[in-house]
Scaffold this motif. Structure first.
Motif, PDB file in Angstrom:
ATOM      1  N   VAL A  43     -16.411   7.753   2.664  1.00 16.76           N
ATOM      2  CA  VAL A  43     -15.904   7.161   1.424  1.00 16.76           C
ATOM      3  C   VAL A  43     -14.721   6.234   1.683  1.00 16.76           C
ATOM      4  CG1 VAL A  43     -14.847   7.646  -0.816  1.00 16.76           C
ATOM      5  CG2 VAL A  43     -16.758   9.044  -0.018  1.00 16.76           C
ATOM      6  N   GLY A  44     -13.755   6.680   2.505  1.00 15.52           N
ATOM      7  CA  GLY A  44     -12.585   5.847   2.796  1.00 15.52           C
ATOM      8  C   GLY A  44     -12.958   4.507   3.415  1.00 15.52           C
ATOM      9  N   PRO A  45     -13.713   4.506   4.544  1.00 16.61           N
ATOM     10  CA  PRO A  45     -14.107   3.230   5.157  1.00 16.61           C
ATOM     11  C   PRO A  45     -14.972   2.342   4.258  1.00 16.61           C
ATOM     12  CG  PRO A  45     -14.387   5.029   6.717  1.00 16.61           C
ATOM     13  CD  PRO A  45     -14.064   5.650   5.397  1.00 16.61           C
ATOM     14  N   ILE A  46     -15.928   2.956   3.522  1.00 22.16           N
ATOM     15  CA  ILE A  46     -16.800   2.168   2.637  1.00 22.16           C
ATOM     16  C   ILE A  46     -15.972   1.505   1.542  1.00 22.16           C
ATOM     17  CG2 ILE A  46     -18.516   2.421   0.802  1.00 22.16           C
ATOM     18  CD1 ILE A  46     -20.187   2.758   3.004  1.00 22.16           C
ATOM     19  N   GLN A  47     -15.046   2.266   0.954  1.00 15.71           N
ATOM     20  CA  GLN A  47     -14.213   1.696  -0.113  1.00 15.71           C
ATOM     21  C   GLN A  47     -13.339   0.569   0.426  1.00 15.71           C
ATOM     22  OE1 GLN A  47     -10.777   3.799  -1.500  1.00 15.71           O
ATOM     23  NE2 GLN A  47     -11.083   3.178  -3.623  1.00 15.71           N
ATOM     24  N   PHE A  48     -12.752   0.772   1.597  1.00 17.35           N
ATOM     25  CA  PHE A  48     -11.919  -0.277   2.190  1.00 17.35           C
ATOM     26  C   PHE A  48     -12.747  -1.535   2.445  1.00 17.35           C
ATOM     27  CE2 PHE A  48     -10.135  -2.582   5.786  1.00 17.35           C
ATOM     28  CZ  PHE A  48      -8.815  -2.742   5.391  1.00 17.35           C
ATOM     29  N   MET A  49     -13.959  -1.361   2.986  1.00 15.52           N
ATOM     30  CA  MET A  49     -14.836  -2.490   3.282  1.00 15.52           C
ATOM     31  C   MET A  49     -15.182  -3.250   2.000  1.00 15.52           C
ATOM     32  SD  MET A  49     -18.609  -2.371   5.079  1.00 15.52           S
ATOM     33  CE  MET A  49     -19.319  -1.427   3.725  1.00 15.52           C
ATOM     34  N   LEU A  60      -6.745  -5.800  -3.645  1.00 19.42           N
ATOM     35  CA  LEU A  60      -5.833  -5.597  -2.514  1.00 19.42           C
ATOM     36  C   LEU A  60      -5.126  -4.240  -2.594  1.00 19.42           C
ATOM     37  CD1 LEU A  60      -3.880  -8.924  -1.784  1.00 19.42           C
ATOM     38  CD2 LEU A  60      -5.159  -7.548  -0.136  1.00 19.42           C
ATOM     39  N   GLN A  61      -5.146  -3.597  -3.766  1.00 19.09           N
ATOM     40  CA  GLN A  61      -4.335  -2.394  -3.960  1.00 19.09           C
ATOM     41  C   GLN A  61      -4.696  -1.238  -3.021  1.00 19.09           C
ATOM     42  OE1 GLN A  61      -1.509  -2.656  -5.740  1.00 19.09           O
ATOM     43  NE2 GLN A  61      -2.300  -4.758  -5.849  1.00 19.09           N
ATOM     44  N   PRO A  62      -5.987  -0.938  -2.753  1.00 18.18           N
ATOM     45  CA  PRO A  62      -6.260   0.122  -1.771  1.00 18.18           C
ATOM     46  C   PRO A  62      -5.704  -0.198  -0.383  1.00 18.18           C
ATOM     47  CG  PRO A  62      -8.203  -0.285  -3.108  1.00 18.18           C
ATOM     48  CD  PRO A  62      -7.220  -1.382  -3.433  1.00 18.18           C
TER      49      PRO A  62
END
Length: 454
Positions: free
Chosen positions: A120-126, A331-333
């Protein structure tokens, strides 16, 4: 008195893995919980009702009238439902004393730490950083369109306009918190209504004039192209409805949060219904299967403006301004991760110790996204893959899974099987849409050039 109030807010904002501990700097400074449900509506609208909606007529080219309208209606209903489920899950955990401020916090608590850290973390960042790059590229393209409107023989290249837009982003990226964007996002809400109204009015004007193209709504007869076109169009529509930062937006709401997200979503979807359907239907009606990837491109044909030059100028200005708001929201995440890594939560938010790392890290983040946008003017094709792999799981699949795992509805109840059907259908669609997007990249690869002036 002020110290006690701050302590109460801190306690209520503790996330699952931070329960009973001090908040990290990312949560404390970027995701501060001070907003109302109205502010939440502004953030939601900016994150969803954005310039990619101007590509909806192009999606209709592969789907036709009934397929296009049906996909729009399903996308609106399913995402409104999914976002409400996600909000209810967040509210439930907050009432248990584990308020989640980030998507990965939810995944850690509900699915386990590996899911939050490695999926979830990497997918959301991407997804979010991809949205920043895509917005920067689109902003540069709109600037170039204005430049050529005023100076048809001009020699400035696309990457130069992308850099100019990146300069604007360097300033906006320094806004300290998500909550501090509330006034910008109110203006953004008005801007999305403005350029959508311009796109709709321009399409109707051209469609009713002799300057417009001959209307042809036929769908490509080649079976393979038609099938892949359908799934590519579904990916475009899903990405247009995509958000990916619902927990972060809900984190900006001052406690208690119960019921506030639903009101914010009502504001957002009122704007969404007004803009998405008007632009999609009027654009496809006016241009048929000649609708381009960005409907504003249809307002000029063979170097001839089909609407007044001032009208194209104003529409592009509205679009550029909202793109800057969209980019800074997504940009917030990234800002939250940078703040958590480099800031000191024990020092003041505006102390020298925290301002200097914030200025440097956010500037570097924007410079990297601007460089990628300038280098890869074909990023739209890549973004389709990101949308298929990212927005579809985050916005269509995970919310219903989180709901079933959190509230554990009986298998005898329709809601359990309805949620499982949504998860299954959109998982399959995500895989097929990703294949279609990769196929499109392979077809377009021969035209790819770094820093191309497209």
């Amino acid at each position: 008195m002020g110290t006690v109030g701050e302590k109460d807010i801190k306690i209520s904002r503790v996330s699952s893995h931070d329960h009973g501990k001090e908040l990290d700097a990312g949560a404390l400074f970027v995701l501060k919980s001070k907003g109302s449900w109205v502010h939440c509506g502004y953030h939601l609208t900016t994150s969803i009702v954005a310039p990619p909606l101007l590509s909806l007529p192009f999606a209709f080219v592969s789907l036709g009238w009934w397929g296009g309208i049906l996909c729009l209606v399903i996308g609106a209903l399913v995402t409104f439902y999914s976002y409400n489920l996600l909000s209810r899950v967040l509210e439930h955990h907050a009432q248990l004393g584990r308020r989640h401020l980030r998507f990965r916090d939810m995944a850690n608590d509900i699915l386990g730490p590996r899911w939050g850290k490695y999926y979830v973390g990497p997918i959301q960042f991407m997804v979010c950083y991809g949205a920043v790059i895509g917005s920067t590229l689109l902003g540069g393209q709109c600037m170039k369109a204005i430049y050529l409107l005023l100076n048809p023989s001009g020699t400035m290249k696309l990457y130069e306009f992308v850099v100019i837009f990146g300069g604007l982003m360097l300033v906006l990226a320094q806004m300290p918190s998500f909550h501090s964007l509330r006034h910008i996002n109110l203006i953004s809400l008005l801007l999305c209504l403005a350029y959508s109204a311009c796109a709709t009015a321009g399409s109707i004007y051209i469609g009713n004039s002799s300057k417009g193209p001959e209307k042809d709504y036929s769908i490509n007869s080649d079976k393979e192209t038609r099938i892949f076109g359908i799934f590519n169009a579904i990916a475009i529509i899903a990405t247009t409805f995509g958000n990916g930062i619902i927990p972060e937006i809900q984190a900006t709401i001052a406690p208690p949060v119960k019921g506030k997200m639903f009101k914010g979503l009502c504001i957002c979807y009122a704007m969404l219904s007004t803009t998405f359907f008007s632009v999609a239907i009027s654009g496809y009606w006016a241009f048929g299967n000649k609708a381009e990837g960005l409907i504003l491109s249809n307002f000029t044909h063979n170097g001839q403006n089909l609407v007044p030059k001032s009208f194209i100028f104003i529409t592009n200005i509205f679009t550029i301004l909202q793109l800057s708001a969209v980019a800074v929201v997504y940009l917030q995440p990234t800002n939250e991760v940078l703040e958590r890594t480099f800031a000191d939560p024990k020092s003041s938010e505006f102390s020298t110790r925290n301002i200097i790392p914030r200025l440097i890290s956010r500037s570097v983040s924007v410079i990297i996204s601007t460089t990628i946008a300038a280098m890869l003017p074909f990023f739209g094709d890549i973004n389709a893959v990101i949308g298929a792999f990212g927005f579809l799981p985050l916005d269509f699949v995970l919310p219903v899974i989180f709901y079933n795992l959190t509230f554990k509805p009986s298998k005898r109840r329709p809601i359990f099987w309805f949620n499982m059907a949504i998860a299954l259908v959109f998982s399959v669609l995500g895989v097929i849409a990703a294949v279609a997007a990769v196929r499109q990249i392979s077809l377009d690869a021969k035209t790819y050039r770094l820093f191309a002036n497209v």
